[in-house]
Design a protein around this motif. Structure first.
Motif, mmCIF file in Angstrom:
data_model
loop_
_atom_site.group_PDB
_atom_site.id
_atom_site.type_symbol
_atom_site.label_atom_id
_atom_site.label_comp_id
_atom_site.label_asym_id
_atom_site.label_seq_id
_atom_site.Cartn_x
_atom_site.Cartn_y
_atom_site.Cartn_z
ATOM 1 N N ALA A 158 0.844 -1.205 0.000
ATOM 2 C CA ALA A 158 0.000 0.000 0.000
ATOM 3 C C ALA A 158 0.877 1.253 0.000
ATOM 4 C CB ALA A 158 -0.929 -0.004 1.212
ATOM 5 N N ALA A 159 1.950 1.218 0.801
ATOM 6 C CA ALA A 159 2.848 2.384 0.856
ATOM 7 C C ALA A 159 3.526 2.612 -0.501
ATOM 8 C CB ALA A 159 3.894 2.177 1.949
ATOM 9 N N GLU A 160 3.889 1.520 -1.177
ATOM 10 C CA GLU A 160 4.513 1.635 -2.512
ATOM 11 C C GLU A 160 3.565 2.345 -3.487
ATOM 12 O OE1 GLU A 160 7.436 0.402 -4.208
ATOM 13 O OE2 GLU A 160 8.326 0.346 -2.219
ATOM 14 N N ILE A 161 2.286 1.976 -3.418
ATOM 15 C CA ILE A 161 1.292 2.595 -4.315
ATOM 16 C C ILE A 161 1.063 4.057 -3.906
ATOM 17 C CG2 ILE A 161 -1.102 2.526 -5.144
ATOM 18 C CD1 ILE A 161 -1.117 -0.495 -4.364
ATOM 19 N N ASP A 162 0.810 4.268 -2.613
ATOM 20 C CA ASP A 162 0.361 5.586 -2.154
ATOM 21 C C ASP A 162 1.445 6.658 -2.249
ATOM 22 O OD1 ASP A 162 -2.059 4.407 -1.660
ATOM 23 O OD2 ASP A 162 -1.721 4.151 0.498
ATOM 24 N N ARG A 163 2.666 6.296 -1.914
ATOM 25 C CA ARG A 163 3.757 7.292 -1.980
ATOM 26 C C ARG A 163 3.992 7.715 -3.429
ATOM 27 N NH1 ARG A 163 9.022 5.191 0.792
ATOM 28 N NH2 ARG A 163 9.635 7.384 0.826
ATOM 29 N N THR A 164 3.897 6.771 -4.340
ATOM 30 C CA THR A 164 4.104 7.092 -5.755
ATOM 31 C C THR A 164 2.960 7.956 -6.278
ATOM 32 O OG1 THR A 164 5.220 4.979 -5.999
ATOM 33 C CG2 THR A 164 4.543 6.076 -8.033
ATOM 34 N N HIS A 165 1.751 7.567 -5.906
ATOM 35 C CA HIS A 165 0.566 8.331 -6.303
ATOM 36 C C HIS A 165 0.730 9.787 -5.865
ATOM 37 C CE1 HIS A 165 -3.793 8.300 -7.352
ATOM 38 N NE2 HIS A 165 -3.802 9.367 -6.551
ATOM 39 N N ALA A 166 1.112 9.979 -4.591
ATOM 40 C CA ALA A 166 1.252 11.337 -4.039
ATOM 41 C C ALA A 166 2.367 12.103 -4.760
ATOM 42 C CB ALA A 166 1.541 11.244 -2.541
ATOM 43 N N ALA A 167 3.487 11.421 -5.049
ATOM 44 C CA ALA A 167 4.624 12.100 -5.689
ATOM 45 C C ALA A 167 4.254 12.553 -7.100
ATOM 46 C CB ALA A 167 5.835 11.164 -5.724
ATOM 47 N N ILE A 168 3.493 11.732 -7.817
ATOM 48 C CA ILE A 168 3.091 12.086 -9.187
ATOM 49 C C ILE A 168 2.150 13.292 -9.168
ATOM 50 C CG2 ILE A 168 1.676 11.269 -11.144
ATOM 51 C CD1 ILE A 168 2.979 8.453 -10.673
ATOM 52 N N VAL A 169 1.208 13.277 -8.247
ATOM 53 C CA VAL A 169 0.267 14.405 -8.132
ATOM 54 C C VAL A 169 1.023 15.675 -7.707
ATOM 55 C CG1 VAL A 169 -1.744 15.280 -6.861
ATOM 56 C CG2 VAL A 169 -1.720 12.908 -7.693
ATOM 57 N N ALA A 170 1.953 15.518 -6.738
ATOM 58 C CA ALA A 170 2.723 16.687 -6.263
ATOM 59 C C ALA A 170 3.571 17.276 -7.396
ATOM 60 C CB ALA A 170 3.605 16.280 -5.092
ATOM 61 N N ALA A 171 4.014 16.411 -8.321
ATOM 62 C CA ALA A 171 4.826 16.903 -9.449
ATOM 63 C C ALA A 171 3.976 17.679 -10.450
ATOM 64 C CB ALA A 171 5.523 15.730 -10.134
ATOM 65 N N GLY A 172 2.657 17.535 -10.373
ATOM 66 C CA GLY A 172 1.796 18.349 -11.229
ATOM 67 C C GLY A 172 1.002 17.578 -12.271
ATOM 68 N N ALA A 173 0.988 16.239 -12.185
ATOM 69 C CA ALA A 173 0.226 15.445 -13.168
ATOM 70 C C ALA A 173 -1.142 15.079 -12.591
ATOM 71 C CB ALA A 173 0.994 14.175 -13.512
ATOM 72 N N PRO A 174 -2.109 14.750 -13.462
ATOM 73 C CA PRO A 174 -3.379 14.225 -12.954
ATOM 74 C C PRO A 174 -3.141 12.946 -12.138
ATOM 75 C CG PRO A 174 -3.518 14.692 -15.314
ATOM 76 C CD PRO A 174 -2.076 14.840 -14.929
ATOM 77 N N ALA A 175 -4.019 12.666 -11.185
ATOM 78 C CA ALA A 175 -3.873 11.471 -10.341
ATOM 79 C C ALA A 175 -3.854 10.225 -11.221
ATOM 80 C CB ALA A 175 -5.024 11.393 -9.357
ATOM 81 N N PRO A 176 -2.842 9.365 -11.045
ATOM 82 C CA PRO A 176 -2.782 8.160 -11.877
ATOM 83 C C PRO A 176 -3.940 7.197 -11.599
ATOM 84 C CG PRO A 176 -1.008 8.154 -10.245
ATOM 85 C CD PRO A 176 -1.705 9.472 -10.120
ATOM 86 N N THR A 177 -4.363 6.477 -12.634
ATOM 87 C CA THR A 177 -5.423 5.467 -12.471
ATOM 88 C C THR A 177 -4.959 4.107 -12.969
ATOM 89 O OG1 THR A 177 -6.378 6.009 -14.615
ATOM 90 C CG2 THR A 177 -7.287 7.164 -12.718
ATOM 91 N N GLY A 178 -3.681 4.016 -13.342
ATOM 92 C CA GLY A 178 -3.129 2.752 -13.823
ATOM 93 C C GLY A 178 -1.838 2.415 -13.105
ATOM 94 N N PHE A 179 -1.580 1.134 -12.962
ATOM 95 C CA PHE A 179 -0.398 0.657 -12.236
ATOM 96 C C PHE A 179 0.301 -0.414 -13.064
ATOM 97 C CE2 PHE A 179 1.864 -2.148 -9.335
ATOM 98 C CZ PHE A 179 2.452 -1.267 -8.434
ATOM 99 N N ARG A 180 1.630 -0.367 -13.059
ATOM 100 C CA ARG A 180 2.395 -1.519 -13.588
ATOM 101 C C ARG A 180 3.450 -1.886 -12.562
ATOM 102 N NH1 ARG A 180 4.100 -0.700 -19.174
ATOM 103 N NH2 ARG A 180 2.260 -1.865 -19.834
ATOM 104 N N GLY A 181 3.461 -3.138 -12.154
ATOM 105 C CA GLY A 181 4.409 -3.619 -11.146
ATOM 106 C C GLY A 181 5.819 -3.664 -11.722
ATOM 107 N N PRO A 182 6.842 -3.378 -10.902
ATOM 108 C CA PRO A 182 8.227 -3.500 -11.359
ATOM 109 C C PRO A 182 8.544 -4.957 -11.670
ATOM 110 C CG PRO A 182 8.125 -3.134 -8.981
ATOM 111 C CD PRO A 182 6.721 -2.989 -9.495
ATOM 112 N N GLY A 183 9.174 -5.202 -12.804
ATOM 113 C CA GLY A 183 9.528 -6.586 -13.178
ATOM 114 C C GLY A 183 8.307 -7.472 -13.305
ATOM 115 N N TYR A 184 7.159 -6.884 -13.706
ATOM 116 C CA TYR A 184 5.907 -7.628 -13.929
ATOM 117 C C TYR A 184 5.406 -8.300 -12.650
ATOM 118 C CZ TYR A 184 8.357 -7.228 -18.339
ATOM 119 O OH TYR A 184 9.096 -6.748 -19.378
ATOM 120 N N SER A 185 5.801 -7.743 -11.483
ATOM 121 C CA SER A 185 5.346 -8.370 -10.233
ATOM 122 C C SER A 185 3.929 -7.918 -9.920
ATOM 123 C CB SER A 185 6.290 -8.006 -9.080
ATOM 124 O OG SER A 185 6.412 -6.610 -8.966
ATOM 125 N N THR A 186 3.105 -8.876 -9.561
ATOM 126 C CA THR A 186 1.741 -8.556 -9.176
ATOM 127 C C THR A 186 1.262 -9.622 -8.198
ATOM 128 O OG1 THR A 186 -0.454 -8.021 -10.001
ATOM 129 C CG2 THR A 186 0.711 -9.772 -11.166
#
Ligand SMILES: [Zn+2]
Length: 317
Positions: free
Chosen positions: A102-130
């Motif tokens: 959850a922290a991996e998702i949420d921290r990234t979500h917040a950083a992208i929004v803080a950088a000035g982009a629309p809130a992301p609605t898609g995710f891709r796991g590193p190295g195809y991990s899911t």
């Protein structure tokens, strides 16, 4: 959509020098070396010349830095979707507790929004991990789709190669026990679908029937051996996808447009000896080959279009 061609997509995973070094087990990653000031304008130029609105999956730890935030703004300003590619880019995410994922998702979500982009609605796991946990967390957060699955049997071979070529401690080997997934992944669907968790899933396309990779880094590896074979291989993939009604999801990385002068630390990575201008021209050819057969969109538009088409075909109860 008035275009008669079926829908496909092309996306970039904005993996950085440090994330490649980290997976490779090189302690130098901790200094977080970056090539984003070189990679970002090149990708923007590539997408512009290709006439594409794409999706760029960004790592949170980069979006939290100046050059990563700049990249987020540059891609968003070009009309490209920004996706969530986890915070620390650790391809063994499926081993983590739900809180840590959850922290991996949420921290990234917040950083992208803080950088000035629309809130992301898609995710891709590193190295195809899911994992089922990851998908559940995405659903709870209102994400529209996941684009992490990689339907191929080649994962265990890629992992064996990785173990042979990387310098890893016993602990790092344990972390990477499921790196790139198991052979059972070959049985996963190639088409966009709803997973058991309810999230829309957009698999990274592999060669229909053979289930071997066709993404940019794999093509580049082939190209380094024989440009002719690489073109033939990709043309075959496009034709097979078209014949079987599979809208391709093509995945590129910055390394598909950079060479060893741009990223000397990544000399171990396949294809880095091919000059960047040659890579650019080859990837333009790849994109044009896709565009002849498909309407190429970003991943969100691809998955929404595919699921809409599916529901309009569903039998009326
Ligand atoms: Zn990645």
């Amino acid at each position: 959509m008035t275009d008669h061609r079926p829908v496909a997509s092309l996306s970039f995973d904005l993996d950085n020098v440090w994330s490649f070094l980290k997976t490779h087990g090189d302690p130098e990653w901790e200094t977080r070396p970056s090539y984003l000031t070189t990679a970002t304008p090149r990708i923007v130029e590539f997408l512009g010349e290709s006439g594409l609105r794409s999706t760029v999956f960004v790592i949170g730890a980069d979006a939290d830095r100046d050059d990563g935030a700049e990249a987020v703004r540059a891609f968003a300003a070009g009309g490209h979707e920004i996706g969530n590619h986890s915070y620390e880019h650790e391809p063994w995410l499926q081993r983590y507790s739900a809180d840590r994922v959850a922290a991996e998702i949420d921290r990234t979500h917040a950083a992208i929004v803080a950088a000035g982009a629309p809130a992301p609605t898609g995710f891709r796991g590193p190295g195809y991990s899911t994992s089922a946990t990851l998908e559940r967390l995405l659903v709870e957060r209102g994400y529209a789709y996941d684009a992490s699955t990689f339907p191929t049997w080649i994962g265990p071979l890629a992992r064996a190669h990785h173990f042979r070529t990387a310098t890893l401690t016993a602990e790092q080997r344990a972390d990477r026990g499921q790196l790139f997934g198991g052979a059972h992944q070959a049985l996963l669907p190639l088409r966009p679908h709803r997973s058991a968790s309810g999230i829309a899933e957009l698999p990274v396309t592999t060669m229909p029937l053979l289930r071997i990779p066709i993404h940019g880094s794999y093509l580049m590896q082939l190209y380094a051996v024989s440009p002719r074979v690489a073109r033939l291989y990709f043309s075959t993939a496009v034709r097979l996808c078209r014949a079987r009604g599979i809208g391709m999801t093509m995945l590129l990385h910055p390394t598909d447009l950079l060479d060893r002068r741009d990223a000397p630390a990544l000399d171990f990575f396949p294809g880095m000896g091919v000059p960047a201008r040659e890579k650019f021209a080859f990837m333009r050819w790849v994109t044009a080959a896709m565009q002849r057969h498909f309407t190429v969109l970003g991943t969100r538009d691809h998955v929404l279009h595919a699921l809409e088409a599916e529901s309009s075909c569903a039998p009326v109860p």
